[in-house]
Design a protein around this motif. Structure first.
Motif, PDB file in Angstrom:
ATOM      1  N   THR A  77      43.482  41.105 -10.488  1.00  0.00           N
ATOM      2  CA  THR A  77      43.037  42.024 -10.444  1.00  0.00           C
ATOM      3  C   THR A  77      42.455  42.866 -11.484  1.00  0.00           C
ATOM      4  O   THR A  77      42.534  42.982 -12.034  1.00  0.00           O
ATOM      5  CB  THR A  77      44.499  41.929 -10.451  1.00  0.00           C
ATOM      6  N   HIS A  86      44.693  45.803 -11.984  1.00  0.00           N
ATOM      7  CA  HIS A  86      46.171  46.245 -12.441  1.00  0.00           C
ATOM      8  C   HIS A  86      46.331  45.348 -13.936  1.00  0.00           C
ATOM      9  O   HIS A  86      46.921  44.067 -13.961  1.00  0.00           O
ATOM     10  CB  HIS A  86      46.800  46.203 -11.361  1.00  0.00           C
ATOM     11  N   HIS A  87      47.576  45.961 -14.242  1.00  0.00           N
ATOM     12  CA  HIS A  87      48.413  45.217 -14.737  1.00  0.00           C
ATOM     13  C   HIS A  87      49.372  44.017 -14.371  1.00  0.00           C
ATOM     14  O   HIS A  87      49.158  42.625 -15.124  1.00  0.00           O
ATOM     15  CB  HIS A  87      49.281  46.040 -15.223  1.00  0.00           C
ATOM     16  N   ASP A 108      44.192  42.792  -5.105  1.00  0.00           N
ATOM     17  CA  ASP A 108      44.121  43.627  -4.544  1.00  0.00           C
ATOM     18  C   ASP A 108      43.794  44.067  -3.164  1.00  0.00           C
ATOM     19  O   ASP A 108      44.156  44.874  -2.973  1.00  0.00           O
ATOM     20  CB  ASP A 108      43.070  44.737  -5.679  1.00  0.00           C
TER      21      ASP A 108
END
Lengths: 445, 446
Positions: A237, A239-240, A261
């Protein structure tokens, strides 16, 4: 070698199944002679690399007795190729598509007759093979997901499934136990003597470490491997933490996001686009329904053995060393040594083929520097490809039975990443040398 | 031809090494993936099922060395390439037998075709085309189609595991199909050299068989099929060179025009033309293709670099640079641009570097950023050992000269169209069609 001699002994009539020198085509051996004539499962004495004289004679006899059948198979293959051309079909390798069907035709009908019967049969087979996708296509997916009511329903289901994904006890804050077990399992890979008998793999699956790892990722993608300086999310991913999957309505191969994602559409787009044997897939509505649940499952996968393969692959990926820098990463295992020595061979071949990338960062390097960057962060490409392959298995309900099966996938992904790299270098170099040979128009910087 | 021998040994990591050159040269041959100190451009390599095969380009024709990493897969072709004894020796090493063994290898047809395929791949990347040296470039599409034919001929070496980039018959035919029609024309025009005629026909028939077997189709492939089905008409001879569009060939080197008027020349000299540092098709392969001039312009110090371009070099999109070291200091990069037949560029240097009374020591190389694997580092050469009196850089220069001599020998052989019926190892060294085209008309055919 025995197969080769027996094959040549069968005389003329086998040209369409043979290479230029008269030896059987590699695929003839793999798709016809071994599975349909020799059938080593029934004759375990023939399932070895080196045959004794008695077994060799047995194999030779087996092939010679099938001579007429093989000649008929060869004639059907010629007819099917002609039919395929007449129908204007170009997709796929005709050997992969037709070899088995030709053998079946030969078994059932003998050699093709000169009349319309044979032509009709050939046509029926070619069309049948071309049609097996049977609605399992990207277009069908696009159509299915274009209905607003259906999209709303799926969106609701995704929201519910995503909300309930964290029910159950907190898995704990790091996955170092899984990482340690994974390291032991990986140490049993790549050594011919030990693969397949590692209890650690079964233990990982049994204890649900793949599930725990996926849940840890939801909680804090940055720290799943425990403390340290590792590239923790490994490109699963951007993202966090992985975001809630959306339904989606479009995809392009060049711009696919990181695996976790991806939208529902993008996940299934990859399956439908790359699938060689689509007839094994569920129908599109079923695919979509199952993907709704799957995309909200840990690591975006249902099957635990496949999730454990992500843990193994991740642990392998952080120790990959394509550039041969030898810098110590998290302890290297037998699997690392096997894959890294493959990278060394590849690097040596690429130097001999004048297809290098600079090992050190070069700000003037353009697209080649980007490729070198991929080699400095190999886990991203590796984990991405691994996830796609495991997802493809999950969609087909094909778990990994044991460590040997898992290693075959892990090793295969490493080879694919290398093939990708070489193809990208090749095309980058071609693009550079195909630039206009005389300055055409001024370019803006 | 007499049989040759190979050494079969098992390494610690489980791979099996087959060494074709068992002469105990300092005992180093089996130590690493490549023979220590040999520049990359002297090796022809082939990725096959379960192994990598290597031939020395400058050596005598013979069986390859092999690094077998999957002997199960390799068993499908080992016997056909080396003979049964070698296949059995590899099998024994895999099983249990730890000790190396020397066995006889047979000069098989497959070994001949594989060597030729590897050499063709080598020529596609390292052919030392040079205008000043009089070594013409090879027509890449003609060479590519012959490689497609050879790959198909060597199909036993490949399986469908999908990890062998050299198993690329379909890609080669697709990429180079522009040359198919000219090759058909050449063949129909019935070259008078029986060798060339036979050679052409064999390449075309292999491509036709390959396309049919792997399911390629299209107008030019159908044209090939129907041409081969007809009896070959005794056509009007053609000049094969005229069939292929040459890339801006035959330019005349403009006399080195002055980049900058004025100034005082401090020093001038030749740089190093290291082929490994840029891709093929950019820079002329001549040893003296890179030259530089250092000037004083008032208080400024400037270096100008000139590099002879390859005849097919692109003018845009490829930021070649020169790397300049002054008195052993860190590199200065000088961007180069293509103007006519040269790459040129200039940059100011730190006047302090060129200020002393002693003549500056200036080293100039040319490279493509992002591609450059770094300057050549010779293997574990020990000055005191006496085994190798030639230092690294000199050794590479000697190797480049040897490659140029090889190219000239091959072009001469192609021009003479030697008729002979050599054994398999030697046939692999016969001219490629692209070399026959490059060697030009000899008068015999026209």
């Amino acid at each position: 070698m025995v197969i080769d001699h027996a094959w040549r002994g069968l005389g003329p009539g086998l040209e369409s199944l043979s290479g230029p020198g008269g030896a059987p085509l590699t695929r003839t051996v793999k798709l016809i002679v071994l599975p349909l004539v020799v059938r080593p499962a029934l004759r375990p004495e023939l399932a070895v690399d080196f045959l004794g004289p008695a077994e060799a004679a047995g194999l030779d006899g087996l092939i010679r007795r099938s001579g007429a059948l093989l000649v008929a198979t060869a004639q059907w293959f010629t007819l099917l190729k002609r039919t395929r051309r007449a129908l204007g079909i170009v997709a796929g390798n005709p050997q992969d598509l037709y070899f088995q069907r030709c053998f079946e035709l030969a078994t059932e009908h003998g050699a093709p007759s000169d009349d319309v019967n044979a032509t009709d049969r050939a046509r029926a087979v070619v069309e049948d093979v071309a049609d097996t996708a049977d609605g399992r296509t990207v277009e069908a997916l696009k159509g299915y997901l274009s209905d607003p009511a259906r999209r709303a329903r799926l969106d609701g289901e995704l929201a519910t499934a995503w909300e309930s994904r964290l029910s159950g006890p907190d898995p704990g804050s790091d996955a170092s136990a899984a990482a340690d077990l994974a390291a032991v399992a990986l140490d049993a890979c790549g050594t011919p003597d030990r693969a397949g008998d590692a209890p650690e793999y079964a233990a990982l699956v049994e204890a649900g470490h793949g599930c725990l790892f996926g849940r840890a990722l939801w909680a804090h993608a940055g720290r799943v491997w425990g403390p340290g300086d590792l590239p923790a999310p490994l490109g699963l991913t951007a993202h966090h933490v992985p975001p809630r999957p959306q339904v989606g309505r479009g995809a392009s191969t060049a711009t696919l996001p990181a695996p976790l994602d991806r939208t529902l559409y993008e996940r299934l787009f990859v399956v439908l686009q790359s699938s060689a044997r689509r007839e094994e897939l569920p129908t599109v509505p079923e695919l979509v329904d199952r993907e709704t649940g799957r995309s909200c499952a840990p690591l975006g996968l249902h099957d635990e053995s496949l999730r454990v393969a992500v843990v193994l692959g991740g642990r392998l990926a952080v120790g990959l060393d394509p550039l041969g820098t030898g810098e110590p990463m998290l302890g290297r295992t037998a699997a690392h040594r096997a894959v890294n020595s493959r990278w060394r061979r590849e690097a040596s071949v690429l130097r001999a083929r004048r297809m290098t990338v600079s090992p050190r960062p070069d700000p003037d390097g353009g697209v080649l520097d980007a490729l070198a960057h991929d080699l400095r962060t190999p886990w991203a490409a590796y984990v991405r490809r691994l996830w796609v392959r495991l997802h493809g298995r999950d969609v087909r309900d094909a778990p990994l039975e044991d460590l040997a099966a898992a290693w075959a996938v892990l090793d295969g992904v490493a080879r694919s990443v290398m093939m990708d790299h070489r193809a990208k270098v090749r095309s980058a170099l071609r693009a550079l040398s195909m630039a206009p040979t005389r300055a055409a128009e001024p370019r803006s910087a | 031809m007499a049989r040759t021998h190979v050494d079969v040994t098992r390494r610690e990591d489980g791979t099996i090494r087959i060494d074709a050159d068992p002469d105990p040269v300092a005992g180093s041959a089996a130590q690493d993936d490549e023979v220590a100190g040999d520049p990359d451009f002297t090796r022809a390599v082939l990725d096959v099922a379960g192994a990598v095969l290597t031939w020395p380009v400058l050596g005598a024709p013979g069986p390859p060395s092999a690094e077998v990493h999957d002997s199960g897969r390799a068993q499908q072709w080992l016997w056909a390439l080396y003979g049964e004894r070698v296949a059995a020796a590899v099998h024994d090493r895999t099983a249990a037998e730890p000790h190396g063994v020397r066995v006889a290898a047979n000069p098989t047809d497959l070994a001949g075709s594989a060597a030729r395929l590897a050499l063709g791949h080598w020529a596609a990347r390292w052919w030392p085309a040079s205008y000043p040296d009089g070594i013409p470039a090879l027509e890449q599409d003609v060479l590519g189609l012959e490689l497609a034919a050879l790959t198909h001929r060597c199909q036993q070496l490949f399986d469908d595991e999908g990890d062998q980039p050299d198993d690329c018959t379909a890609e080669l035919i697709e990429e180079h199909r522009d040359a198919l029609d000219p090759l058909i024309q050449w063949w129909r025009a019935a070259p008078q050299s029986a060798d060339t005629a036979r050679h052409l026909e064999s390449v075309l028939r292999l491509i036709d068989h390959a396309a049919d077997t792997i399911g390629l189709d299209g107008p030019v492939l159908r044209h090939l099929r129907s041409s081969l089905d007809q009896r070959r008409p005794a056509g009007v001879p053609v000049d094969p060179g005229s069939l292929f569009a040459r890339h801006g060939g035959g330019y005349a080197l403009a006399a080195g025009e002055q980049l900058v008027a004025g100034g005082r020349v401090i020093a001038r000299g030749q740089g190093c033309n290291d082929w490994r540092r840029y891709p093929p098709g950019f820079v002329d392969a001549a040893e003296d293709a890179v030259s530089w001039t250092a000037r004083a312009l008032g208080a400024r110090r400037r270096i100008e670099v000139e590099v002879v371009a390859h005849t097919a070099a692109p003018s845009a999109g490829a930021p070649l640079v020169a790397e300049v070291h002054v008195n052993g200091g860190g590199p200065n990069r000088v961007p180069l641009t293509r103007t006519d037949d040269r790459w040129t560029g200039r940059a100011d240097l730190d006047p302090g570097l060129l200020g002393g009374t002693a003549p500056p020591r200036i080293e100039v190389g040319v490279l493509l950023p992002g591609f450059d694997p770094g300057p050549f580092e010779a293997g574990p050469f020990e000055p005191g050992s006496g085994s190798d009196p030639v230092p690294g850089a000199d050794r590479v220069r000697v190797a480049r000269d040897a490659i140029r001599a090889l190219a000239r020998r091959r072009l001469n052989a192609a021009a003479e169209r030697l008729t002979y019926d050599p054994p398999p190892y030697d046939v692999s060294w016969g001219p490629f069609l692209a070399e026959t085209v490059a060697a030009g008309p000899t008068g015999e055919d026209y």
